[in-house]
Design a protein around this motif. Structure first.
Motif, PDB file in Angstrom:
ATOM      1  N   THR A   1      51.490 -51.542  67.771  1.00  0.00           N
ATOM      2  CA  THR A   1      51.420 -50.106  67.505  1.00  0.00           C
ATOM      3  C   THR A   1      51.877 -49.844  66.077  1.00  0.00           C
ATOM      4  O   THR A   1      52.872 -50.417  65.622  1.00  0.00           O
TER       5      THR A   1
ATOM      6  N   ARG B   1      50.263 -41.848  65.068  1.00  0.00           N
ATOM      7  CA  ARG B   1      49.963 -43.188  65.560  1.00  0.00           C
ATOM      8  C   ARG B   1      48.535 -43.546  65.171  1.00  0.00           C
ATOM      9  O   ARG B   1      47.582 -42.900  65.607  1.00  0.00           O
TER      10      ARG B   1
ATOM     11  N   ASP C   1      47.162 -48.043  68.350  1.00  0.00           N
ATOM     12  CA  ASP C   1      47.767 -47.598  69.602  1.00  0.00           C
ATOM     13  C   ASP C   1      47.763 -48.710  70.656  1.00  0.00           C
ATOM     14  O   ASP C   1      46.765 -48.940  71.334  1.00  0.00           O
ATOM     15  N   HIS C   2      48.881 -49.442  70.755  1.00  0.00           N
ATOM     16  CA  HIS C   2      49.080 -50.441  71.813  1.00  0.00           C
ATOM     17  C   HIS C   2      47.909 -51.426  71.905  1.00  0.00           C
ATOM     18  O   HIS C   2      47.309 -51.617  72.965  1.00  0.00           O
TER      19      HIS C   2
END
Length: 255
Positions: free
Chosen positions: A11, A18, A21-22
């Protein structure tokens, strides 16, 4: 996974926003993965975050390992950047720039050894007249030769992982194909960043499609590009130029 690149829960935030994102990615040793997406999708930021090359204004979290250990820049990782004009020193000859990398990492001890190894690396990168190119300054070479010089720099230390960020975007179609064949033929674990579906088809064993900082589709290249499951992937495929095929006729007709 016993070998290769493993990225878990990556991330990236900047200014409270952000932008990655993951993200999770997995590339088996010796295989090639393509991260595919439009400009601004977060794919280049993802690559730079994996390599630890983002500046202080970026906040990065997640876990990255290569062959079971931490990933660190140096002899194990080579980078082929997008902009060959910015990546090469305009005031130094190509051979000297390759030689500097070799000496910095202790691959060779003398300038004469560096010169000989540089010529060999240029040959490996598909340069026919390596002597002439080694003596040349970057501005004296075509875009294709400058990109091959960057590949020679990237593989100088025998990296086990090669990261290529849009390496052919500034090249014509014929030169693109030759450079892609070269990168694919090195046998190194390869992470390729591109917006070009044609590049993804030629290079990828696996493909991760990225949109707005997220991986929206991920799998074997033949599955993702042949039978896409996500609407965004289908739109990308539908926008791919095809001779004699009108837009909207591919990938389920999504425009």
């Amino acid at each position: 996974m016993n070998g290769g690149l493993l990225v878990e829960d990556l991330t990236v935030t900047v200014g409270g926003r952000r932008i990655v994102d993951h993200v999770g990615l997995e590339i088996a040793q010796g295989k090639a993965m393509v991260v595919l997406g439009e400009s601004g999708s977060g794919k280049s930021v993802t690559a730079r975050a994996i390599l630890g090359l983002l500046g202080r204004r970026f906040s990065v979290s997640g876990h990255v390992t290569f062959n079971g250990g931490p990933l660190t820049l140096g002899r194990d990782v080579g980078l082929v950047p997008q902009d060959h004009t910015a990546a090469l020193d305009p005031l130094r000859r190509i051979g000297a720039q390759i030689g500097e990398v070799l000496r910095h990492h202790g691959i060779v001890g003398s300038r004469s050894q560096a010169k000989g190894r540089a010529l060999g690396l240029l040959g490996l990168a598909g340069v026919r007249d390596a002597e002439r190119v080694a003596r040349a300054y970057p501005h004296e070479l075509s875009g294709g030769l400058r990109q091959r010089a960057l590949i020679a720099v990237a593989v100088a230390c025998g990296p086990r992982l090669l990261v290529a960020d849009e390496p052919t975007s500034a090249l014509d179609v014929t030169v693109q194909a030759k450079v892609l064949d070269l990168l694919r033929g090195l046998g190194t674990t390869l992470l390729m960043i591109t917006h070009d579906i044609g590049v993804a088809r030629l290079v990828g064993d696996t493909v991760a499609v990225m949109s707005e900082g997220r991986i929206v589709e991920y799998g074997e290249a033949r599955d993702v590009l042949g039978l896409p499951g996500h609407p965004y992937t289908r739109r990308l495929l539908d926008a791919e130029p095809r001779p004699g095929v009108p837009r909207g006729a591919l990938a389920g007709g999504l425009a």
